[in-house]
Design an enzyme around this catalytic site. Structure first.
Site, mmCIF file in Angstrom:
data_model
loop_
_atom_site.group_PDB
_atom_site.id
_atom_site.type_symbol
_atom_site.label_atom_id
_atom_site.label_comp_id
_atom_site.label_asym_id
_atom_site.label_seq_id
_atom_site.Cartn_x
_atom_site.Cartn_y
_atom_site.Cartn_z
ATOM 1 N N ASN A 99 -14.686 5.886 6.780
ATOM 2 C CA ASN A 99 -13.619 5.111 7.423
ATOM 3 C C ASN A 99 -12.901 5.940 8.483
ATOM 4 O O ASN A 99 -12.537 5.425 9.543
ATOM 5 C CB ASN A 99 -12.630 4.607 6.389
ATOM 6 C CG ASN A 99 -13.105 3.346 5.688
ATOM 7 O OD1 ASN A 99 -13.798 2.525 6.289
ATOM 8 N ND2 ASN A 99 -12.765 3.192 4.422
ATOM 9 N N GLU A 150 -1.450 9.424 0.022
ATOM 10 C CA GLU A 150 -1.717 9.077 -1.359
ATOM 11 C C GLU A 150 -1.065 10.106 -2.282
ATOM 12 O O GLU A 150 -1.058 11.309 -1.992
ATOM 13 C CB GLU A 150 -3.230 9.055 -1.559
ATOM 14 C CG GLU A 150 -3.702 8.441 -2.844
ATOM 15 C CD GLU A 150 -5.208 8.301 -2.869
ATOM 16 O OE1 GLU A 150 -5.718 7.722 -3.843
ATOM 17 O OE2 GLU A 150 -5.872 8.766 -1.925
ATOM 18 N N GLU A 205 0.813 -1.214 0.000
ATOM 19 C CA GLU A 205 0.000 0.000 0.000
ATOM 20 C C GLU A 205 0.849 1.268 0.000
ATOM 21 O O GLU A 205 0.406 2.314 -0.481
ATOM 22 C CB GLU A 205 -0.919 0.008 1.224
ATOM 23 C CG GLU A 205 -1.982 -1.075 1.237
ATOM 24 C CD GLU A 205 -3.064 -0.850 0.198
ATOM 25 O OE1 GLU A 205 -3.475 0.312 0.013
ATOM 26 O OE2 GLU A 205 -3.491 -1.832 -0.437
#
Length: 357
Positions: free
Chosen positions: A257, A222, A213
């Site tokens: 989340n 990200e 990831e």
């Protein structure tokens, strides 16, 4: 009472006064101490714990809030004796440095506060007061030694710091081993369930997935942060429409989340999503939250996949199965498998079966 007994009593009393003896009423014994308070233990209303020689009772759900602290969640039940014992360190048995306001402390640092007690940093912090900032500090029972930067013990965690560094030779300094160890208390079942082989396999599986990831624990956030990860939930996106891009070891994304992870960890991540990229322990905890509690596009949590024998392939399905499994993107899936096999070899365990999805 006869005259002889009265005379004897008065004589005894006179002698006692002459010798300076003071008569005191018999004191009732203090109640036994409850189990010692632990920063990693979850308490609910009515639970008791001992701390600094007193018993304390929780008013509501709490984790990491020091009895007697500013949060006010604990009621002092008075002094106790024996039993679980408090957390007051033995005087003079350690020589850790004095806490200094404004000094940057890493997770694991141990200091002595002005009250004479010792505290250990559970999260990196810029010198917050240990008696106020109970999220960043926990009481430390001093048993000897010195030096104030010893990292918290890894306990039974199957991966040593040397192995961790071997797995991530180019990792970003944000992703500290001590931050990972500090986060383990949030999900004590992680890498402690089953045989020693299963425990090592789960640790390797988790680290292989976070490696994939984050490009080997290189990326904290990200790369493309322009995506709109704001779903139409009742609580909305108070931190901003584009604020919930991927962060941390598991690249936590989407407002729901952040809300769910924050609620589980006792941290307001909905309003403060940046904590996942600035606090190493919180960042690791969000990854463990997903691993241990979320099924994602799969049918089981990644934790259950590893401890119940479903295999590494099911952890991929739980994390990104809709994109990588069932032939959707075999190259990405295989990269995870390769990392897992490599990490299992470092830990000296077989990777087991059912590696793909």
């Amino acid at each position: 009472m006869s005259r002889h007994r009265i005379a004897a009593f008065l004589l005894t009393l006179a002698l006692a006064i002459g010798l300076g003896v003071t008569f005191q009423p018999t004191a009732s014994a203090a109640p036994a101490c409850a189990a010692a308070w632990s920063s990693g233990t979850v308490y609910v209303g009515g639970n008791t714990a001992s701390y600094n020689g007193d018993n304390w009772q929780a008013k509501w759900w709490t984790q990491g809030d020091t009895p007697g602290g500013s949060v006010g969640v604990w009621t002092d039940q008075g002094a106790c004796g024996g039993g679980g014992g408090g957390t007051t360190p033995p005087a003079g048995s350690c020589n850790y440095p004095a806490w200094v306001a404004g000094t940057n402390y890493s997770a694991g640092a141990i200091v002595q506060y002005s009250n004479g007690l010792y505290y250990q940093a559970t999260h990196d912090n810029p010198g917050y007061d240990p008696t106020i900032s109970t999220w960043y500090w926990s009481p430390y029972t001093c048993t000897g030694g010195g030096g104030g930067t010893t990292p918290p013990s890894s306990g039974g965690f199957p991966v040593s710091e040397a192995q961790f560094n071997q797995m991530f030779p180019s990792r970003n300094s944000f992703y500290t081993y001590s931050g990972l160890i500090a986060a383990l208390s949030a999900y004590p079942q992680f890498a402690t369930t089953g045989s020693s082989t299963v425990q090592a396999q789960e640790a390797a599986a988790f680290l292989a997935n976070v490696s994939h990831e984050t490009g080997g624990l290189v990326y904290i956030t990200e790369i493309d942060q322009s995506g709109n990860y704001c779903a139409s939930e009742s609580y909305g996106c108070p931190a901003g429409t584009y604020a919930y891009y991927g962060r941390g070891p598991m690249q936590l994304s989407w407002n729901f989340n952040y809300k769910a992870a924050g609620d589980a960890l006792g941290v307001d991540l909905l309003d403060n999503p940046s904590l996942v990229q600035t606090d190493a322990a919180i960042s690791w905890k969000t990854a463990l939250w997903y691993w241990d509690t979320q099924t994602g596009p799969g049918t089981m949590t990644a934790h259950n996949a590893m401890v119940n024998g479903a295999g590494f392939g099911e952890t991929i399905r739980s994390i990104n199965g809709s994109v990588e499994c069932n032939g959707a993107n075999t190259a990405e899936m295989q990269d995870r498998v390769n990392k897992y096999e490599s990490y299992a070899a470092i830990l000296g365990v077989s990777p087991g079966g059912n590696l793909t999805c």
